[in-house]
Design a protein around this motif. Structure first.
Motif, PDB file in Angstrom:
ATOM      1  N   LEU A 277      -4.152   1.347   3.608  1.00  0.00           N
ATOM      2  CA  LEU A 277      -3.714   0.120   2.935  1.00  0.00           C
ATOM      3  C   LEU A 277      -4.816  -0.407   2.019  1.00  0.00           C
ATOM      4  CD1 LEU A 277      -1.827  -1.708   5.813  1.00  0.00           C
ATOM      5  CD2 LEU A 277      -0.829  -0.938   3.654  1.00  0.00           C
TER       6      LEU A 277
ATOM      7  N   CYS B 233       4.900  -3.172  -9.860  1.00  0.00           N
ATOM      8  CA  CYS B 233       4.597  -4.142 -10.902  1.00  0.00           C
ATOM      9  C   CYS B 233       3.616  -3.603 -11.933  1.00  0.00           C
ATOM     10  CB  CYS B 233       4.027  -5.408 -10.276  1.00  0.00           C
ATOM     11  SG  CYS B 233       5.240  -6.349  -9.338  1.00  0.00           S
TER      12      CYS B 233
ATOM     13  N   ALA C 277      -4.466  -0.443  -2.080  1.00  0.00           N
ATOM     14  CA  ALA C 277      -4.461  -1.759  -2.717  1.00  0.00           C
ATOM     15  C   ALA C 277      -5.661  -1.988  -3.639  1.00  0.00           C
ATOM     16  CB  ALA C 277      -4.434  -2.851  -1.647  1.00  0.00           C
TER      17      ALA C 277
ATOM     18  N   ASN D 132      -0.718  -4.145  10.909  1.00  0.00           N
ATOM     19  CA  ASN D 132      -0.650  -4.486   9.483  1.00  0.00           C
ATOM     20  C   ASN D 132       0.371  -3.681   8.704  1.00  0.00           C
ATOM     21  OD1 ASN D 132      -2.681  -6.427   9.673  1.00  0.00           O
ATOM     22  ND2 ASN D 132      -4.247  -4.851   9.577  1.00  0.00           N
TER      23      ASN D 132
ATOM     24  N   LEU E   2       3.382  -4.069   7.821  1.00  0.00           N
ATOM     25  CA  LEU E   2       4.223  -4.749   6.833  1.00  0.00           C
ATOM     26  C   LEU E   2       3.536  -4.890   5.471  1.00  0.00           C
ATOM     27  CD1 LEU E   2       5.996  -7.464   8.987  1.00  0.00           C
ATOM     28  CD2 LEU E   2       6.878  -5.269   8.178  1.00  0.00           C
ATOM     29  N   HIS E   3       2.226  -4.733   5.447  1.00  0.00           N
ATOM     30  CA  HIS E   3       1.506  -4.802   4.173  1.00  0.00           C
ATOM     31  C   HIS E   3       1.837  -3.614   3.270  1.00  0.00           C
ATOM     32  CE1 HIS E   3      -0.750  -8.355   5.199  1.00  0.00           C
ATOM     33  NE2 HIS E   3      -1.066  -7.812   6.362  1.00  0.00           N
TER      34      HIS E   3
ATOM     35  N   VAL F  62       4.697  -2.850   2.302  1.00  0.00           N
ATOM     36  CA  VAL F  62       5.663  -3.382   1.348  1.00  0.00           C
ATOM     37  C   VAL F  62       4.939  -4.055   0.191  1.00  0.00           C
ATOM     38  CG1 VAL F  62       7.584  -4.993   1.041  1.00  0.00           C
ATOM     39  CG2 VAL F  62       7.428  -3.625   3.128  1.00  0.00           C
ATOM     40  N   ASN F  63       3.914  -4.839   0.499  1.00  0.00           N
ATOM     41  CA  ASN F  63       3.142  -5.511  -0.553  1.00  0.00           C
ATOM     42  C   ASN F  63       2.492  -4.501  -1.489  1.00  0.00           C
ATOM     43  OD1 ASN F  63       3.797  -7.937   0.654  1.00  0.00           O
ATOM     44  ND2 ASN F  63       1.871  -8.092   1.770  1.00  0.00           N
ATOM     45  N   VAL F  64       1.941  -3.439  -0.912  1.00  0.00           N
ATOM     46  CA  VAL F  64       1.290  -2.406  -1.716  1.00  0.00           C
ATOM     47  C   VAL F  64       2.310  -1.721  -2.619  1.00  0.00           C
ATOM     48  CG1 VAL F  64       0.073  -0.200  -1.616  1.00  0.00           C
ATOM     49  CG2 VAL F  64      -0.606  -2.062  -0.098  1.00  0.00           C
ATOM     50  N   CYS F  65       3.478  -1.432  -2.071  1.00  0.00           N
ATOM     51  CA  CYS F  65       4.530  -0.789  -2.878  1.00  0.00           C
ATOM     52  C   CYS F  65       4.971  -1.690  -4.026  1.00  0.00           C
ATOM     53  CB  CYS F  65       5.722  -0.423  -1.994  1.00  0.00           C
ATOM     54  SG  CYS F  65       5.395   0.942  -0.872  1.00  0.00           S
ATOM     55  N   PHE F  66       5.130  -2.977  -3.758  1.00  0.00           N
ATOM     56  CA  PHE F  66       5.504  -3.903  -4.830  1.00  0.00           C
ATOM     57  C   PHE F  66       4.409  -3.983  -5.889  1.00  0.00           C
ATOM     58  CE2 PHE F  66       8.757  -5.951  -2.010  1.00  0.00           C
ATOM     59  CZ  PHE F  66       9.828  -5.719  -2.852  1.00  0.00           C
ATOM     60  N   ALA F  67       3.158  -3.964  -5.469  1.00  0.00           N
ATOM     61  CA  ALA F  67       2.055  -3.992  -6.430  1.00  0.00           C
ATOM     62  C   ALA F  67       2.087  -2.750  -7.316  1.00  0.00           C
ATOM     63  CB  ALA F  67       0.718  -4.090  -5.697  1.00  0.00           C
TER      64      ALA F  67
END
Length: 120
Positions: free
Chosen positions: A65, A114, A69, A101, A103-104, A106-111
């Protein structure tokens, strides 16, 4: 894989943490090509023997992660870290779900989504 049984792989399982440390040192030293080779090897292990990571799975997930990131790293390095995360999720979903951790991801995939350049 050269070590098909759990019994044959067991002596090597304690090397996961030192491998993560070597990966971190390679990245800190600017040796991303070496780090990418390590990540590629870890993906291969995850595809063929995901149980290899059983004892250290939370540490592996956390490390990947962080790498995925880290926007200062090459995209190829970050993609390989994400590939390892996705491979772990595919090969051992129940174990990965128990990682604190997870669920993070998902945040990395969205980043990643974007930051994708529009090719139109």
């Amino acid at each position: 894989m050269a070590l098909p049984s759990d019994k044959e792989r067991a002596p090597f399982m304690p090397l996961v943490q030192p491998t993560l440390a070597a990966l971190s040192a390679a990245l800190a030293g600017g040796h991303e090509s070496d780090a990418q080779d390590v990540l590629t090897s870890l993906v291969s292990v995850a595809q063929n023997a995901v149980d290899f990571f059983r004892a250290d799975l939370p540490a592996v997930v956390d490390a990947m992660l962080q790498v995925a990131a880290a926007e200062a790293l090459d995209l190829a390095t970050r993609e390989r870290a994400l590939e390892l995360l996705v491979t772990l999720c595919q090969q051992s979903p129940a174990r990965v779900r128990r990682c604190p951790n997870v669920l993070h991801i998902v945040n990395v995939c969205f980043a990643f989504m974007c930051n994708v350049e529009d090719d139109d």
